[in-house]
Design a protein around this motif. Structure first.
Motif, PDB file in Angstrom:
ATOM      1  N   THR A 287       0.789  -1.234   0.000  1.00  0.00           N
ATOM      2  CA  THR A 287       0.000   0.000   0.000  1.00  0.00           C
ATOM      3  C   THR A 287       0.826   1.292   0.000  1.00  0.00           C
ATOM      4  N   PRO A 288       1.948   1.417   0.731  1.00  0.00           N
ATOM      5  CA  PRO A 288       2.667   2.699   0.708  1.00  0.00           C
ATOM      6  C   PRO A 288       3.199   3.081  -0.675  1.00  0.00           C
ATOM      7  N   LEU A 289       3.377   2.108  -1.568  1.00  0.00           N
ATOM      8  CA  LEU A 289       3.901   2.398  -2.902  1.00  0.00           C
ATOM      9  C   LEU A 289       2.924   3.226  -3.739  1.00  0.00           C
ATOM     10  N   CYS A 290       1.651   3.232  -3.344  1.00  0.00           N
ATOM     11  CA  CYS A 290       0.629   3.844  -4.192  1.00  0.00           C
ATOM     12  C   CYS A 290       0.735   5.359  -4.275  1.00  0.00           C
ATOM     13  N   GLY A 291       1.536   5.982  -3.420  1.00  0.00           N
ATOM     14  CA  GLY A 291       1.706   7.419  -3.509  1.00  0.00           C
ATOM     15  C   GLY A 291       3.058   7.838  -4.048  1.00  0.00           C
ATOM     16  N   MET A 292       3.775   6.911  -4.705  1.00  0.00           N
ATOM     17  CA  MET A 292       5.173   7.177  -5.075  1.00  0.00           C
ATOM     18  C   MET A 292       5.423   7.341  -6.570  1.00  0.00           C
ATOM     19  N   ASP A 293       4.366   7.405  -7.377  1.00  0.00           N
ATOM     20  CA  ASP A 293       4.518   7.658  -8.806  1.00  0.00           C
ATOM     21  C   ASP A 293       5.468   6.653  -9.467  1.00  0.00           C
ATOM     22  N   LEU A 294       5.254   5.367  -9.180  1.00  0.00           N
ATOM     23  CA  LEU A 294       6.089   4.311  -9.731  1.00  0.00           C
ATOM     24  C   LEU A 294       5.441   3.712 -10.970  1.00  0.00           C
ATOM     25  N   GLU A 295       6.246   3.452 -11.991  1.00  0.00           N
ATOM     26  CA  GLU A 295       5.736   2.905 -13.245  1.00  0.00           C
ATOM     27  C   GLU A 295       5.043   1.563 -13.017  1.00  0.00           C
ATOM     28  N   ALA A 296       5.630   0.712 -12.182  1.00  0.00           N
ATOM     29  CA  ALA A 296       5.061  -0.611 -11.954  1.00  0.00           C
ATOM     30  C   ALA A 296       3.707  -0.520 -11.271  1.00  0.00           C
ATOM     31  N   VAL A 297       3.541   0.456 -10.377  1.00  0.00           N
ATOM     32  CA  VAL A 297       2.262   0.629  -9.691  1.00  0.00           C
ATOM     33  C   VAL A 297       1.199   1.096 -10.683  1.00  0.00           C
ATOM     34  N   LYS A 298       1.535   2.066 -11.497  1.00  0.00           N
ATOM     35  CA  LYS A 298       0.571   2.581 -12.476  1.00  0.00           C
ATOM     36  C   LYS A 298       0.206   1.510 -13.502  1.00  0.00           C
ATOM     37  N   TRP A 299       1.191   0.727 -13.928  1.00  0.00           N
ATOM     38  CA  TRP A 299       0.902  -0.343 -14.876  1.00  0.00           C
ATOM     39  C   TRP A 299      -0.013  -1.384 -14.234  1.00  0.00           C
ATOM     40  N   SER A 300       0.261  -1.720 -12.976  1.00  0.00           N
ATOM     41  CA  SER A 300      -0.561  -2.712 -12.272  1.00  0.00           C
ATOM     42  C   SER A 300      -1.996  -2.221 -12.112  1.00  0.00           C
ATOM     43  N   ARG A 301      -2.147  -0.956 -11.801  1.00  0.00           N
ATOM     44  CA  ARG A 301      -3.492  -0.384 -11.661  1.00  0.00           C
ATOM     45  C   ARG A 301      -4.241  -0.465 -12.983  1.00  0.00           C
ATOM     46  N   ASP A 302      -3.581  -0.164 -14.083  1.00  0.00           N
ATOM     47  CA  ASP A 302      -4.213  -0.261 -15.394  1.00  0.00           C
ATOM     48  C   ASP A 302      -4.535  -1.709 -15.737  1.00  0.00           C
ATOM     49  N   TRP A 303      -3.620  -2.614 -15.400  1.00  0.00           N
ATOM     50  CA  TRP A 303      -3.838  -4.046 -15.661  1.00  0.00           C
ATOM     51  C   TRP A 303      -5.065  -4.537 -14.908  1.00  0.00           C
ATOM     52  N   ILE A 304      -5.196  -4.128 -13.652  1.00  0.00           N
ATOM     53  CA  ILE A 304      -6.353  -4.510 -12.851  1.00  0.00           C
ATOM     54  C   ILE A 304      -7.636  -3.976 -13.480  1.00  0.00           C
ATOM     55  N   ALA A 305      -7.626  -2.713 -13.900  1.00  0.00           N
ATOM     56  CA  ALA A 305      -8.811  -2.111 -14.512  1.00  0.00           C
ATOM     57  C   ALA A 305      -9.218  -2.855 -15.786  1.00  0.00           C
ATOM     58  N   ARG A 306      -8.221  -3.304 -16.566  1.00  0.00           N
ATOM     59  CA  ARG A 306      -8.522  -4.015 -17.824  1.00  0.00           C
ATOM     60  C   ARG A 306      -9.118  -5.397 -17.570  1.00  0.00           C
ATOM     61  N   HIS A 307      -8.654  -6.065 -16.525  1.00  0.00           N
ATOM     62  CA  HIS A 307      -9.040  -7.473 -16.322  1.00  0.00           C
ATOM     63  C   HIS A 307     -10.021  -7.701 -15.176  1.00  0.00           C
ATOM     64  N   ALA A 308     -10.357  -6.647 -14.434  1.00  0.00           N
ATOM     65  CA  ALA A 308     -11.111  -6.811 -13.186  1.00  0.00           C
ATOM     66  C   ALA A 308     -12.411  -7.577 -13.341  1.00  0.00           C
ATOM     67  N   ASP A 309     -13.115  -7.362 -14.439  1.00  0.00           N
ATOM     68  CA  ASP A 309     -14.434  -7.986 -14.615  1.00  0.00           C
ATOM     69  C   ASP A 309     -14.382  -9.320 -15.337  1.00  0.00           C
ATOM     70  N   GLU A 310     -13.199  -9.771 -15.658  1.00  0.00           N
ATOM     71  CA  GLU A 310     -13.078 -11.069 -16.335  1.00  0.00           C
ATOM     72  C   GLU A 310     -13.490 -12.203 -15.393  1.00  0.00           C
ATOM     73  N   VAL A 311     -14.201 -13.158 -15.942  1.00  0.00           N
ATOM     74  CA  VAL A 311     -14.545 -14.363 -15.194  1.00  0.00           C
ATOM     75  C   VAL A 311     -13.350 -15.305 -15.241  1.00  0.00           C
ATOM     76  N   VAL A 312     -12.804 -15.605 -14.078  1.00  0.00           N
ATOM     77  CA  VAL A 312     -11.609 -16.443 -14.038  1.00  0.00           C
ATOM     78  C   VAL A 312     -11.911 -17.883 -13.593  1.00  0.00           C
ATOM     79  N   ARG A 313     -13.146 -18.117 -13.177  1.00  0.00           N
ATOM     80  CA  ARG A 313     -13.600 -19.483 -12.857  1.00  0.00           C
ATOM     81  C   ARG A 313     -14.963 -19.701 -13.483  1.00  0.00           C
ATOM     82  N   ALA A 314     -15.194 -20.906 -13.921  1.00  0.00           N
ATOM     83  CA  ALA A 314     -16.496 -21.228 -14.530  1.00  0.00           C
ATOM     84  C   ALA A 314     -17.570 -21.203 -13.447  1.00  0.00           C
TER      85      ALA A 314
END
Length: 314
Positions: A287-314
């Protein structure tokens, strides 16, 4: 999963009381669980988002050991909203927050599921005291579903004597004692331990058998290319154990930023393993990384937004 017949019965009885507990809690949140699944050990939904966790540390806690952070450090409650992650593992590895936790946990009321560390790196309390403090939270914290054993094994976990138990902060018998105290609560609680890829010693199985789930972490980013190989070794030791994959967004093992290609690599495997049922969920660190303007954090946030609604189990 280690679960006695009595514990299984308790779980079923607890789920019958679910709707009442939800009404009493009265927590308003975009992630808040429905009455049908409120409570500890709640079943996951089938979407990726519901299976996402974040590793929570107090704001400012990364400055002493890692010299990262600053005036924009955020608290865990703000961080999970920023990331779009509903669940939180709260680990007090620097000893904060200090008890009592009543005011502190108010910022975490919107988390769907919350766990609390009873073993961690903090030196200001004993493990016994941490466990008692966490138990005091249970009746006052409706979304608290379990306890975590962070940095549980010592070193490479090799037994100190031939044929002995894995080197750990608690013995197998001590874990059984904690389980009895947890099972005496008015709702069921899960017990989870942290395991690093450097600790894949067969002796760890005896401890793993006593917990509900394992958090599987790769401490050094330079070891991530071997993630599939290491996970296969782990599955030979614990083929059926419910497991959550830990995903670092900063290279703590080598004290530097994590390359974006390695972030993509571990998230690609994570999605594959979620769909295949090899892992139950993902834990983004921290959690503390979320205020540090890190590329990996921003990429992860975008990745989550893209895949969040995907059904991962039948």
């Amino acid at each position: 999963m280690h679960e006695s017949n009595d514990r299984g019965l308790n779980r079923r009885l607890f789920l019958q009381r679910t709707a009442t507990t939800a009404a009493v809690a009265g927590v308003a949140s975009p992630f808040a669980p429905s009455a049908a699944c409120w409570g500890s050990t709640m079943p996951y939904e089938n979407t990726l988002r519901d299976r996402l966790w974040m590793w929570g540390h107090d704001s400012g806690s990364l400055r002493p050991g890692y010299d990262i952070g600053g005036p924009k450090d955020v608290g865990p409650g703000e961080a999970i909203e920023y990331m779009g992650i509903p669940n939180l593992c709260m680990v007090r590895f620097t000893g904060t927050p200090l008890p009592p936790f009543d005011d502190y946990v108010k910022q975490l009321a919107h988390a769907k599921r919350l766990t609390w560390s009873i073993v961690d790196g903090a030196k200001n309390f004993t493990n016994e005291q941490k466990k008692d403090q966490a138990l005091e939270l249970v009746p006052k914290t409706p979304n608290l579903i379990g306890f975590d054993l962070d940095d549980f094994f010592v070193g490479n976990a090799a037994p100190q004597t031939e044929g002995g138990e894995a080197n750990a902060h608690l013995s197998v018998d001590q874990l059984r004692g904690i389980r009895k105290e947890m099972d005496a609560q008015k709702r069921n609680l899960d017990l989870s331990l942290v395991l690093y890829t450097s600790q894949l010693n067969p002796a760890i199985k005896s401890h793993i058998d006593e917990v509900d789930s394992v958090y599987f972490w790769t401490w050094r980013a330079s070891d991530l290319p071997k993630l599939e190989e290491n996970f296969a070794i782990y599955r030979k030791i614990a083929p059926k154990k419910p497991t959550l994959l830990g995903i670092y967004m900063w290279n703590f093992g080598e004290k530097k930023t994590i390359p974006l290609e390695l972030m993509k690599h571990q998230c690609r495997l994570a999605l594959k393993w979620l769909r295949a049922g090899e892992v139950e969920g993902l834990i983004f660190h921290c959690t503390p990384l979320c205020g540090m303007d890190l590329e990996a954090v921003k990429w992860s946030r975008d990745w989550i937004a893209r895949h969040a609604d995907e059904v991962v189990r039948a």
